[in-house]
Design a protein around this motif. Sequence first.
Motif, mmCIF file in Angstrom:
data_model
loop_
_atom_site.group_PDB
_atom_site.id
_atom_site.type_symbol
_atom_site.label_atom_id
_atom_site.label_comp_id
_atom_site.label_asym_id
_atom_site.label_seq_id
_atom_site.Cartn_x
_atom_site.Cartn_y
_atom_site.Cartn_z
ATOM 1 N N GLN A 9 38.357 71.673 166.270
ATOM 2 C CA GLN A 9 39.114 72.886 166.000
ATOM 3 C C GLN A 9 38.176 74.070 165.814
ATOM 4 O O GLN A 9 37.112 73.931 165.231
ATOM 5 C CB GLN A 9 39.946 72.715 164.726
ATOM 6 C CG GLN A 9 41.137 71.776 164.877
ATOM 7 C CD GLN A 9 42.203 72.392 165.758
ATOM 8 O OE1 GLN A 9 42.408 71.972 166.883
ATOM 9 N NE2 GLN A 9 42.882 73.390 165.242
ATOM 10 N N PRO A 10 38.573 75.243 166.302
ATOM 11 C CA PRO A 10 37.769 76.432 166.007
ATOM 12 C C PRO A 10 37.761 76.709 164.508
ATOM 13 O O PRO A 10 38.747 76.481 163.809
ATOM 14 C CB PRO A 10 38.482 77.547 166.784
ATOM 15 C CG PRO A 10 39.861 77.033 167.048
ATOM 16 C CD PRO A 10 39.750 75.543 167.119
ATOM 17 N N HIS A 11 36.654 77.192 164.015
ATOM 18 C CA HIS A 11 36.450 77.380 162.573
ATOM 19 C C HIS A 11 35.810 78.757 162.369
ATOM 20 O O HIS A 11 34.701 79.008 162.830
ATOM 21 C CB HIS A 11 35.550 76.256 162.055
ATOM 22 C CG HIS A 11 35.200 76.368 160.605
ATOM 23 N ND1 HIS A 11 34.158 75.655 160.034
ATOM 24 C CD2 HIS A 11 35.729 77.096 159.588
ATOM 25 C CE1 HIS A 11 34.079 75.936 158.744
ATOM 26 N NE2 HIS A 11 35.013 76.819 158.461
ATOM 27 N N VAL A 12 36.517 79.649 161.682
ATOM 28 C CA VAL A 12 36.054 81.015 161.485
ATOM 29 C C VAL A 12 35.720 81.247 160.014
ATOM 30 O O VAL A 12 36.505 80.909 159.131
ATOM 31 C CB VAL A 12 37.114 82.041 161.940
ATOM 32 C CG1 VAL A 12 36.652 83.461 161.637
ATOM 33 C CG2 VAL A 12 37.384 81.894 163.434
ATOM 34 N N VAL A 13 34.574 81.864 159.769
ATOM 35 C CA VAL A 13 34.181 82.266 158.417
ATOM 36 C C VAL A 13 34.434 83.762 158.270
ATOM 37 O O VAL A 13 33.982 84.562 159.092
ATOM 38 C CB VAL A 13 32.697 81.948 158.154
ATOM 39 C CG1 VAL A 13 32.229 82.592 156.846
ATOM 40 C CG2 VAL A 13 32.480 80.445 158.106
ATOM 41 N N PHE A 14 35.180 84.132 157.219
ATOM 42 C CA PHE A 14 35.481 85.537 156.928
ATOM 43 C C PHE A 14 34.576 86.046 155.813
ATOM 44 O O PHE A 14 34.429 85.392 154.776
ATOM 45 C CB PHE A 14 36.945 85.695 156.492
ATOM 46 C CG PHE A 14 37.906 85.868 157.639
ATOM 47 C CD1 PHE A 14 38.415 87.126 157.958
ATOM 48 C CD2 PHE A 14 38.305 84.784 158.403
ATOM 49 C CE1 PHE A 14 39.293 87.297 159.006
ATOM 50 C CE2 PHE A 14 39.185 84.945 159.458
ATOM 51 C CZ PHE A 14 39.685 86.212 159.759
ATOM 52 N N ILE A 15 34.007 87.232 156.027
ATOM 53 C CA ILE A 15 33.140 87.847 155.027
ATOM 54 C C ILE A 15 33.653 89.254 154.739
ATOM 55 O O ILE A 15 33.367 90.206 155.472
ATOM 56 C CB ILE A 15 31.675 87.916 155.514
ATOM 57 C CG1 ILE A 15 31.162 86.525 155.887
ATOM 58 C CG2 ILE A 15 30.792 88.557 154.449
ATOM 59 C CD1 ILE A 15 29.775 86.528 156.514
ATOM 60 N N PRO A 16 34.441 89.435 153.657
ATOM 61 C CA PRO A 16 34.944 90.776 153.325
ATOM 62 C C PRO A 16 33.976 91.537 152.429
ATOM 63 O O PRO A 16 33.174 90.946 151.708
ATOM 64 C CB PRO A 16 36.231 90.459 152.556
ATOM 65 C CG PRO A 16 35.912 89.175 151.839
ATOM 66 C CD PRO A 16 34.981 88.396 152.759
#
Length: 485
Positions: A9-16
Motif C-alpha cells: 500500500q502507498p504510505h504517506v508521511v504528513f509534516i505540518p
Amino acid sequence: MNTMVDQKQPHVVFIPLPAQSHIKCMLKLAKLLHHKGIHITFINTRSNHKKLVASGGTDHDFNNIPGFQFKTVSDCTSSGAEDDGVEPMTPTLAEVCMHLGKTFFDSLLDLLSGLETPVTCIICDGFMTYTNTIPAAEKLKIPIILFWTMAACGFMGFYQAKVLTDKGLLPLKDESYATNGYLEMEIDWIPGMEGCRLNDLPEDILATKQDDPTYKFLLKLAQAAHNVSYMIIHTFEELEARLLTDIKSIFPNVYTVGPLQLLLNQIEEKENKKTNFNCYSLWKEEPECVKWLESKEPSSVVYVNFGSLAVMSLEDLIEFGWGLVNSNHEFLWIIRTDLVKEQPVVLPLELEEEMGKKGFLAKWCSQEEVLNHPSVGGFLTHGGWGSIIESLSAGLPMICWPSIGDQHTNCRQMCKQWEVGMEIGKSVKRDEVEKLVKLLMDGSEGKRVKEKAMQWKKMAEMATSSNGSSSLDIDKLANQIIKFL
C-alpha cells in the motif's frame, strides 16, 4: 495499536507546521487520501498531539484508525519533563519553530527509519522546509510534495520575496521607504492580482537589510518551491484561475484541493457516515456557542473570530467591543485567553455589561459549524486563509482586519478580486467598526457582497462535486502517489 501498514500500500508521511490552521488543513487532506486507500503517518509535536487528543477524544480514538497513525517529535528542549511526571510549560510557536529548526532533521530521520513499512512519499507543509525536510527526503530517496495550506495569492505573496529581490526592488533602501509612499507601488506582473501593491504583500518580505533573518527565511522558502517537483495549494480553480495559470507556468505539477471540508462532506454524504475522527482543534470547542445561535433569527448574528495566532492591544479589543455593541446587532465573539498582547483580557465593566445584552463570548468554537449556522449573517475575521475559505464555503460575506503573514494579501483579494468583503483600517476605531457591521448586515453594500459570497459558495460546491476541478485534482494526486511506489 494501529493495524500494520500493508507493504504494497502507498504510505504517506504528513509534516505540518505546528500551528492550529496548518494542522487542521493537513489533517483534512490526510483523511481524504486515507479514504482513497493510502496509509498515513501524521507527525505532530508532543504538546500539540496532547492538545489534539484532549480536545477531541481519547488516545484510543486516535490510535485505532486502521492505516492512519500519529507520531510525535519533541517541541522544546525540556520535552523530557513529561516523561518524569512533570507537566511541562507549553512552549510558544516561536520557541517550537526554533527548536525544530535545530532538531527536526535528525528527529525525522530517526522517525522514518523506525516505521514498520517504507514511506512512499512525504507531504510537507511549505513552511516546514526550513527544518531541512527536503535534504532528509533526498537522503532517504523519498519523493516530497510541498503543501501550501493557503490560497494561491497567499503563496504568490510570499514568493514575491524572490521576485522582488531578482528585480532589485528588495530589500528596501532604508526605513523611510515604509512611509514615503514607496509601498503604494503596484505590482503589475501577476495575472489575477492586478492592482496589488507592495503594501498588500506579507510585511515580513519588506525588509530594509539583506541579512534580515525573516527576509532570508522567506527567500529560502521561495527557492525551496523550485527544489521539488510537486506542489499542492488549498484553493480551487474557479476562484483563482488566472493566478493558477501563472503559477503552473513556473512550477511543473500543481494540485488544487479546496475547499477540503466540502470534499470530505461529499464522502460523508455518499457513505452516510462520518470519516473516522472529526477533530482538528488544539483547543476544546464550546458547544454552548451553537446552542446560543439556535435561538436567534436567520442571518441576524455577526460572528467574530481573529484566529489562533493574531494578537491585539487591549485598546483595540475595547474599540471592537464598543463598535459591535453600538452596531445594535447580536454577535458571537471568540476571545482567546491570549488574544490581548502580553496582558489578560479585562474589559471595562460598562462594556462588559453592554456586551452581555447583545453578545455571546467564548474562548473557542467549532468554526465551520458556526459559519454554516442559519443565524449567522456575517463574519468579522483576521483574514487567515482557513477562515476565508470556510466563509466562502458557507456563502458568508466578511469584514477583514489583517495583521500578519498572508492576511494582507488575502484581504486585498477578498475585497477587490472576489468582492466578498470590506477592510477595517489598521488603527481600530469603534465608529468604523459600527459603520462596517451595519453596512455588512443591513446596507446595500452588504447585500451586494452577500450575493457575491453565495456565488462563490456555488462555485466551491461545483469544484468539489464528483467531476469538479478539486475532486479531479485529488484523484490525480492520489494516482501520482501510487506511481511513486
